[in-house]
Structure formats: C-alpha cells, structure tokens
Design a protein around this motif. Structure first.
Motif, PDB file in Angstrom:
ATOM      1  N   SER A  47       0.830  -1.202   0.000  1.00  0.00           N
ATOM      2  CA  SER A  47       0.000   0.000   0.000  1.00  0.00           C
ATOM      3  C   SER A  47       0.864   1.252   0.000  1.00  0.00           C
ATOM      4  O   SER A  47       0.525   2.256  -0.655  1.00  0.00           O
ATOM      5  CB  SER A  47      -0.929   0.001   1.217  1.00  0.00           C
ATOM      6  OG  SER A  47      -1.838  -1.081   1.167  1.00  0.00           O
ATOM      7  N   MET A  48       1.978   1.201   0.727  1.00  0.00           N
ATOM      8  CA  MET A  48       2.910   2.330   0.719  1.00  0.00           C
ATOM      9  C   MET A  48       3.667   2.418  -0.606  1.00  0.00           C
ATOM     10  O   MET A  48       3.868   3.497  -1.150  1.00  0.00           O
ATOM     11  CB  MET A  48       3.898   2.179   1.870  1.00  0.00           C
ATOM     12  CG  MET A  48       3.253   2.101   3.248  1.00  0.00           C
ATOM     13  SD  MET A  48       2.328   3.596   3.667  1.00  0.00           S
ATOM     14  CE  MET A  48       3.669   4.787   3.750  1.00  0.00           C
ATOM     15  N   LEU A  49       4.076   1.274  -1.154  1.00  0.00           N
ATOM     16  CA  LEU A  49       4.831   1.286  -2.409  1.00  0.00           C
ATOM     17  C   LEU A  49       3.992   1.757  -3.589  1.00  0.00           C
ATOM     18  O   LEU A  49       4.524   2.320  -4.549  1.00  0.00           O
ATOM     19  CB  LEU A  49       5.374  -0.121  -2.698  1.00  0.00           C
ATOM     20  CG  LEU A  49       6.425  -0.671  -1.732  1.00  0.00           C
ATOM     21  CD1 LEU A  49       6.770  -2.107  -2.093  1.00  0.00           C
ATOM     22  CD2 LEU A  49       7.674   0.201  -1.733  1.00  0.00           C
ATOM     23  N   LEU A  50       2.684   1.528  -3.532  1.00  0.00           N
ATOM     24  CA  LEU A  50       1.811   1.863  -4.657  1.00  0.00           C
ATOM     25  C   LEU A  50       1.107   3.209  -4.487  1.00  0.00           C
ATOM     26  O   LEU A  50       0.208   3.531  -5.274  1.00  0.00           O
ATOM     27  CB  LEU A  50       0.760   0.762  -4.844  1.00  0.00           C
ATOM     28  CG  LEU A  50       1.297  -0.608  -5.265  1.00  0.00           C
ATOM     29  CD1 LEU A  50       0.179  -1.641  -5.273  1.00  0.00           C
ATOM     30  CD2 LEU A  50       1.969  -0.543  -6.627  1.00  0.00           C
ATOM     31  N   LYS A  51       1.497   3.982  -3.501  1.00  0.00           N
ATOM     32  CA  LYS A  51       0.902   5.303  -3.346  1.00  0.00           C
ATOM     33  C   LYS A  51       1.216   6.178  -4.554  1.00  0.00           C
ATOM     34  O   LYS A  51       2.330   6.141  -5.086  1.00  0.00           O
ATOM     35  CB  LYS A  51       1.425   5.971  -2.077  1.00  0.00           C
ATOM     36  CG  LYS A  51       0.682   5.580  -0.817  1.00  0.00           C
ATOM     37  CD  LYS A  51       1.088   6.449   0.358  1.00  0.00           C
ATOM     38  CE  LYS A  51       0.225   6.161   1.573  1.00  0.00           C
ATOM     39  NZ  LYS A  51       0.570   7.047   2.714  1.00  0.00           N
ATOM     40  N   PRO A  52       0.245   6.976  -4.999  1.00  0.00           N
ATOM     41  CA  PRO A  52       0.515   7.838  -6.162  1.00  0.00           C
ATOM     42  C   PRO A  52       1.554   8.904  -5.824  1.00  0.00           C
ATOM     43  O   PRO A  52       1.565   9.463  -4.728  1.00  0.00           O
ATOM     44  CB  PRO A  52      -0.855   8.469  -6.448  1.00  0.00           C
ATOM     45  CG  PRO A  52      -1.610   8.368  -5.154  1.00  0.00           C
ATOM     46  CD  PRO A  52      -1.123   7.129  -4.486  1.00  0.00           C
ATOM     47  N   ASP A  53       2.439   9.153  -6.761  1.00  0.00           N
ATOM     48  CA  ASP A  53       3.470  10.199  -6.690  1.00  0.00           C
ATOM     49  C   ASP A  53       4.577   9.871  -5.687  1.00  0.00           C
ATOM     50  O   ASP A  53       5.760   9.907  -6.018  1.00  0.00           O
ATOM     51  CB  ASP A  53       2.866  11.571  -6.360  1.00  0.00           C
ATOM     52  CG  ASP A  53       1.847  11.997  -7.403  1.00  0.00           C
ATOM     53  OD1 ASP A  53       2.041  11.640  -8.592  1.00  0.00           O
ATOM     54  OD2 ASP A  53       0.860  12.663  -7.035  1.00  0.00           O
ATOM     55  N   THR A  54       4.214   9.553  -4.443  1.00  0.00           N
ATOM     56  CA  THR A  54       5.234   9.326  -3.421  1.00  0.00           C
ATOM     57  C   THR A  54       5.657   7.875  -3.304  1.00  0.00           C
ATOM     58  O   THR A  54       6.673   7.571  -2.684  1.00  0.00           O
ATOM     59  CB  THR A  54       4.725   9.802  -2.046  1.00  0.00           C
ATOM     60  OG1 THR A  54       3.533   9.070  -1.703  1.00  0.00           O
ATOM     61  CG2 THR A  54       4.397  11.291  -2.075  1.00  0.00           C
TER      62      THR A  54
END
Length: 315
Positions: free
Chosen positions: A148-155
C-alpha cells in the motif's frame, strides 16, 4: 522341552468332547494389523471433529437464525434471501471469480517457469530458491501494508521508478480499473513461491532417463520441456491450480488490507462483503454468506479436482 509356542496350532474341545483345531483366518489377522494404525488416527480425528466438523455444522444452523452472543431466533431461509439480495453481491461475485482465475493462472505459469529455471544448472540455486519462497513466509497483512505504501501515487516507490523512465503511473489502489488487478498481482508475488516449490518437487521426481532419451534423439530443451516436463508435471499443476483457486475464491485479508473493497465496491469480493455484514452487526446474515461461499468453493473445486485427477499422467 516342548513349549506352547512349539506345539503347533492350538486346539479346543468340540461339542463331542474331542479337541478340534482353530485357525486364525487372514481376515482376522488383517483386522488385528489394522487396529494399530486406526488407533493412531484417533487424535487427528478428534482435532478434525472439534476444529472443523463441529463449527461447520454449527455455522449451518446459525445461518438459519438471527443471533447475537447471548441469544438466537430461528428465521429459516430469510438470511440467505437477504444476502442474495445485496446490491453489490453481483460485483463481489464477479470480482471473486476474476481474482481467483487471474491469481491461479499466473501462479501456474510463473511457478512452472521459475521451477524449470531453479532445477537447472545454476550457481546459487539453493539461495535463489530461498529468495523465491521467502514471500510465502511473510504475514499477509504486513505484505498488504508494505505494498500500500509502495503503490501510493506520486510518493510511492513504484510511481517514482516509473517516473524515471517518463511514465506517469496511475493511482493503483484508488482507481476502480486498477485496484483489483493491483491486489491480484501482489497476491501472485506472495504466493508464487509455494507454487514454485510444488513444481520443483514434481520436476525432480521425473526420471532422468526421459531427458536423456530426448537428448539422444537430438531434441532441444524446448522439446524436452514440452514432451517430458510439461506432461509429467500435471500432478503438480493440479495441486497448484486447486490450492490457488481455493485461496482466490476465499480472498479477503490482502484485499481488505490494501483497498477495503474500494474505491466504492469496485474491488469487493464475497469474503469482504461478508466481513462488512459482521461489522454492521448482522451476524446471522454474514453466517449465511459464509455458508454460501463454502458451497460455491466446494461446487467449483470438487469437480475440478476430479477432472484434473483423470487427466494426470503416471510414470
């Protein structure tokens, strides 16, 4: 001295007073031999009864009631009718089938490819096998939070890596067109190690003489894979398909951790719909959903297992 063991078959008095021989029949000897293994089965049977059979039968009963922790009211088939009338059940059912087919198909293809690679003559072959299997050992919730953290948009790291090559990554988990597929790919990453291990066990059990025969006939590596590895790995393929389908049809933890069925209901599965009913306090309704899910999984897996078993190649 002649002992009782040396005296031959035992005798006992007959109706006329004469002693007659009694013989131990093969059936009675087989029964005595079978009694020992059956006794060893009793602990496992008791655990299976308490942990699986009793809760399953109880669930079928409570699916016919409206229940809380302290009381229950029998309502018949009302819970099943209400669950089948859920407005997003059609979406959940479609998503469940798509998720199960995509994840099981990719696990079969990638598991076979990795197994062929990792049974070849590679340096660090044992280390690479450990690396492939490692995600299986990681908690599903931890995997879901991490991705979920790796697939966050932009960041997120994934979008940043795509940005380096000039690609604008989508909002993986908040876009209805990519959310379910993103979770499915993460599921494949986590579960392909188990499929690979199953395939490795199937490939190493194939006698080397078959590959030597292909080499003597001038066959290529592709011909050896097509005519030897692929057909003789069908038992492993059957196991991977069945296990992956069962996991895909029951999928919940990874989907709930990453999307909670969203955005909206676009990534809901049957299991996540059931969990939402539990959250809302409709325990009888959600129990009926669990029973229906059990029936669906059984209706899919049992005939599939039979068909796959008939097509297996034996050595």
């Amino acid at each position: 001295m002649v002992t009782e063991q040396d005296a031959g078959p035992r005798t006992r008095p007959g109706p006329s007073g004469k002693r007659r021989r009694t013989r131990t029949t093969p059936a009675s000897r087989a029964e005595r031999r079978a009694a020992y293994p059956y006794a060893l089965h009793l602990p496992a049977a008791a655990v299976y009864l308490v942990i699986f059979l009793v809760p399953t039968v109880t669930a079928f009963y409570f699916a016919l009631t409206r229940w809380t922790l302290f009381d229950s009211t029998f309502v018949g088939l009302d819970n099943f009718r209400d669950f089948l009338a859920e407005q997003n059940l059609r979406i959940g059912f479609r998503n469940t089938l798509v998720y199960a087919v995509v994840t099981s198909g990719l696990k079969v293809v990638l598991g076979m490819a990795l197994a062929v690679l990792l049974t070849g003559r590679l340096r660090l072959r044992g280390f690479l096998r450990s690396v492939v299997f490692f995600p299986v050992l990681v908690s599903t919730v931890a995997v879901g939070i991490t991705f979920s953290m790796l697939l966050k948009p932009d960041t997120g790291l994934v979008d940043q890596a795509l940005g380096l090559v000039g690609v604008d990554g989508p909002d993986w988990l908040s876009d209805g067109t990519t959310a379910l597929l993103s979770v499915a790919l993460v599921d494949v990453w986590k579960g392909v190690g188990l499929a690979t291990v199953i395939y490795i066990a199937g490939i190493v059990s194939i006698p080397r003489e078959y590959y030597q025969a292909v080499a003597v006939d001038g066959g290529s590596a592709w011909q050896a894979f097509r005519h030897v590895t692929l057909p003789l790995s069908r038992p492993a393929t059957s196991s991977v398909i069945v296990l992956s389908l069962i996991g895909g049809l029951r999928s919940f933890d990874l989907i709930w951790t990453m999307t909670r069925g969203g955005p909206g209901f676009t990534s809901d599965t049957i299991a996540s719909i059931i969990y939402k009913q539990y959250q809302a306090g409709f325990y009888g309704l959600s129990t009926a959903g669990n029973v229906l899910l059990f029936v669906v999984v059984t209706a899919v897996v049992v005939p599939l297992t039979y068909l796959l078993g008939k097509r297996q190649v034996t050595l």
